[in-house]
Scaffold this active site. Sequence first.
Site, PDB file in Angstrom:
ATOM      1  N   SER A 112      -2.476  -7.376   7.628  1.00 48.22           N
ATOM      2  CA  SER A 112      -3.018  -6.468   6.613  1.00 48.22           C
ATOM      3  C   SER A 112      -3.941  -7.232   5.676  1.00 48.22           C
ATOM      4  O   SER A 112      -3.655  -8.367   5.281  1.00 48.22           O
ATOM      5  CB  SER A 112      -1.862  -5.859   5.813  1.00 48.22           C
ATOM      6  N   TYR A 135      -8.289  -2.514   4.659  1.00 49.52           N
ATOM      7  CA  TYR A 135      -8.447  -1.398   3.722  1.00 49.52           C
ATOM      8  C   TYR A 135      -9.833  -1.557   3.127  1.00 49.52           C
ATOM      9  O   TYR A 135     -10.154  -2.631   2.588  1.00 49.52           O
ATOM     10  CB  TYR A 135      -7.408  -1.479   2.604  1.00 49.52           C
ATOM     11  N   THR A 161      -7.649   1.246   8.848  1.00 47.24           N
ATOM     12  CA  THR A 161      -6.574   2.207   8.634  1.00 47.24           C
ATOM     13  C   THR A 161      -7.168   3.433   7.960  1.00 47.24           C
ATOM     14  O   THR A 161      -7.805   3.315   6.903  1.00 47.24           O
ATOM     15  CB  THR A 161      -5.440   1.580   7.795  1.00 47.24           C
ATOM     16  N   LYS A 215      -6.389   3.232  12.962  1.00 45.55           N
ATOM     17  CA  LYS A 215      -4.937   3.367  12.747  1.00 45.55           C
ATOM     18  C   LYS A 215      -4.675   4.511  11.771  1.00 45.55           C
ATOM     19  O   LYS A 215      -5.216   4.499  10.656  1.00 45.55           O
ATOM     20  CB  LYS A 215      -4.375   2.058  12.172  1.00 45.55           C
ATOM     21  N   HIS A 239       1.654   6.035   8.962  1.00 45.94           N
ATOM     22  CA  HIS A 239       1.897   4.978   7.973  1.00 45.94           C
ATOM     23  C   HIS A 239       3.402   4.867   7.664  1.00 45.94           C
ATOM     24  O   HIS A 239       3.812   4.562   6.557  1.00 45.94           O
ATOM     25  CB  HIS A 239       1.113   5.294   6.689  1.00 45.94           C
TER      26      HIS A 239
HETATM   27  C1  FMN Z   1       6.140  -2.369   3.285  1.00 41.09           C
HETATM   28  C2  FMN Z   1       5.056  -1.763   4.127  1.00 41.09           C
HETATM   29  C3  FMN Z   1       3.731  -2.090   3.879  1.00 41.09           C
HETATM   30  C4  FMN Z   1       2.719  -1.564   4.683  1.00 41.09           C
HETATM   31  N1  FMN Z   1       1.421  -1.949   4.484  1.00 41.09           N
HETATM   32  C5  FMN Z   1       0.448  -1.528   5.336  1.00 41.09           C
HETATM   33  C6  FMN Z   1      -0.863  -2.051   5.250  1.00 41.09           C
HETATM   34  O1  FMN Z   1      -1.167  -2.908   4.427  1.00 41.09           O
HETATM   35  N2  FMN Z   1      -1.780  -1.566   6.126  1.00 41.09           N
HETATM   36  C7  FMN Z   1      -1.476  -0.606   7.067  1.00 41.09           C
HETATM   37  O2  FMN Z   1      -2.349  -0.213   7.844  1.00 41.09           O
HETATM   38  N3  FMN Z   1      -0.227  -0.129   7.182  1.00 41.09           N
HETATM   39  C8  FMN Z   1       0.738  -0.572   6.342  1.00 41.09           C
HETATM   40  N4  FMN Z   1       2.024  -0.115   6.504  1.00 41.09           N
HETATM   41  C9  FMN Z   1       2.334   0.826   7.595  1.00 41.09           C
HETATM   42  C10 FMN Z   1       2.746   0.051   8.845  1.00 41.09           C
HETATM   43  O3  FMN Z   1       1.678  -0.679   9.352  1.00 41.09           O
HETATM   44  C11 FMN Z   1       3.265   0.992   9.935  1.00 41.09           C
HETATM   45  O4  FMN Z   1       2.290   1.983  10.188  1.00 41.09           O
HETATM   46  C12 FMN Z   1       4.587   1.669   9.586  1.00 41.09           C
HETATM   47  O5  FMN Z   1       5.400   0.795   8.850  1.00 41.09           O
HETATM   48  C13 FMN Z   1       5.314   2.093  10.845  1.00 41.09           C
HETATM   49  O6  FMN Z   1       6.505   2.723  10.576  1.00 41.09           O
HETATM   50  P1  FMN Z   1       7.937   1.979  10.575  1.00 41.09           P
HETATM   51  O7  FMN Z   1       7.998   1.202   9.304  1.00 41.09           O
HETATM   52  O8  FMN Z   1       8.886   3.119  10.588  1.00 41.09           O
HETATM   53  O9  FMN Z   1       7.978   1.083  11.782  1.00 41.09           O
HETATM   54  C14 FMN Z   1       3.041  -0.650   5.715  1.00 41.09           C
HETATM   55  C15 FMN Z   1       4.385  -0.337   5.957  1.00 41.09           C
HETATM   56  C16 FMN Z   1       5.382  -0.892   5.187  1.00 41.09           C
HETATM   57  C17 FMN Z   1       6.823  -0.550   5.512  1.00 41.09           C
END
Ligand code: FMN
Length: 358
Positions: A112, A135, A161, A215, A239
């Site tokens: 990220s 982002y 994303t 994404k 997400h």
């Molecule tokens: C703590 C946290 C931070 C996240 N930060 C980002 C991010 O910076 N960029 C992004 O595209 N998705 C981010 N996501 C989404 C994840 O990439 C992913 O799509 C999502 O966690 C998938 O679901 P799951 O947690 O149930 O496996 C984040 C998710 C979590 C849990």
Amino acid sequence: MNAPLDQQFLTLQEIVAAARASLPPAPWSYLIGGAETETTVRRNRHALDSLAFRPRVLRDVSKIDSSSTFLKQKVRLPVMLAPIGGLESIAEGGAAAAARGAAQFGVAQMLSSVCQPGLEKTAQAADTVRVFQLYVRGDDAWIDGHVRRAKDNGFCAFCLTVDVAVYSRRERDLLGRFIKPWRKGASEGAPFQAGLNWDHVKRFKDKHDVPLILKGIATAEDAELAVQHGVEVVYVSNHGGRQLDHGLGSAAVLPQVVEAVKGKAEVWVDGGVMRGTDVVKMIALGARAVGIGRLCGLGLAAAGVPGLVRTLELLEEEIRTSLGLLGVTSFAELTPAHLAAAPAVSVPDTFSAFPLLK
Ligand SMILES: Cc1cc2nc3c(=O)[nH]c(=O)nc-3n(C[C@H](O)[C@H](O)[C@H](O)COP(=O)(O)O)c2cc1C
């Protein structure tokens, strides 16, 4: 002295319990929480829990290969570490720790753009199969600068994303008065992310020769548009239920996207994946790679890099067990015919995958 991790953690449930014990309330809520009513979070689990297996038997499964390829590179599982912003608040080393875990075990990492220690230092931390996720907080030149840096540092693909046009209301963070350090200054760049549209995708594809991943695709219509724009990977995601509330679960969206894409792009997916069976279901529905977000954070919180590696080992054990019991010896043999719709048997929530957890 503590027992070795392969004795401390015999189940993924024990990983979750150790993570819970090690994290203070604010980072725990940040990791686990979703947007508003957290309906989308629960629907991610519900969609997975509403699929049952149709196993085939008498098929010689004495040799099982659970490896795969990720953008043409060999990986030990078709699983990737999804991008997590602010991972440094959950585990020492942040993205560098995730990179080490990914490299040690042998899966891909998506970094990220809002995670410490940043692009260059994360790339230097380990020799991973890696993708950079951005982002957008600046103009076209700002995006191009990130593409250059990503390519210079061995990232094999670039990800935008697209489900964050507006930052959501994460109520656990709001109630806990948790001010995320990495979101300071985010409002300055916010109009660039909000203004993103298909013209930006077209410009990106015309200008750059790096594979592009979108994404956060959640409909067949947008999947078709992505394919028309020459996008290499359509990444089905909501997400982790952290952006739009009241969305569909990813496993419910995946079949329509696979159908719309018609093999003209790869389809990746994440959302609620906590178990080997979840990975197997997503691949059977047509995904080429499956992201883990919270599970990756939980593994790191449980015991740092070795905790993440152990998490992946346990996931692998579950996957290999399921493949064998389904009567297949590789992911390539899985089809939607291995699945059937069935009512979920537990009330879905983030931890319904761990019913024995106290
Ligand atoms: C703590 C946290 C931070 C996240 N930060 C980002 C991010 O910076 N960029 C992004 O595209 N998705 C981010 N996501 C989404 C994840 O990439 C992913 O799509 C999502 O966690 C998938 O679901 P799951 O947690 O149930 O496996 C984040 C998710 C979590 C849990």
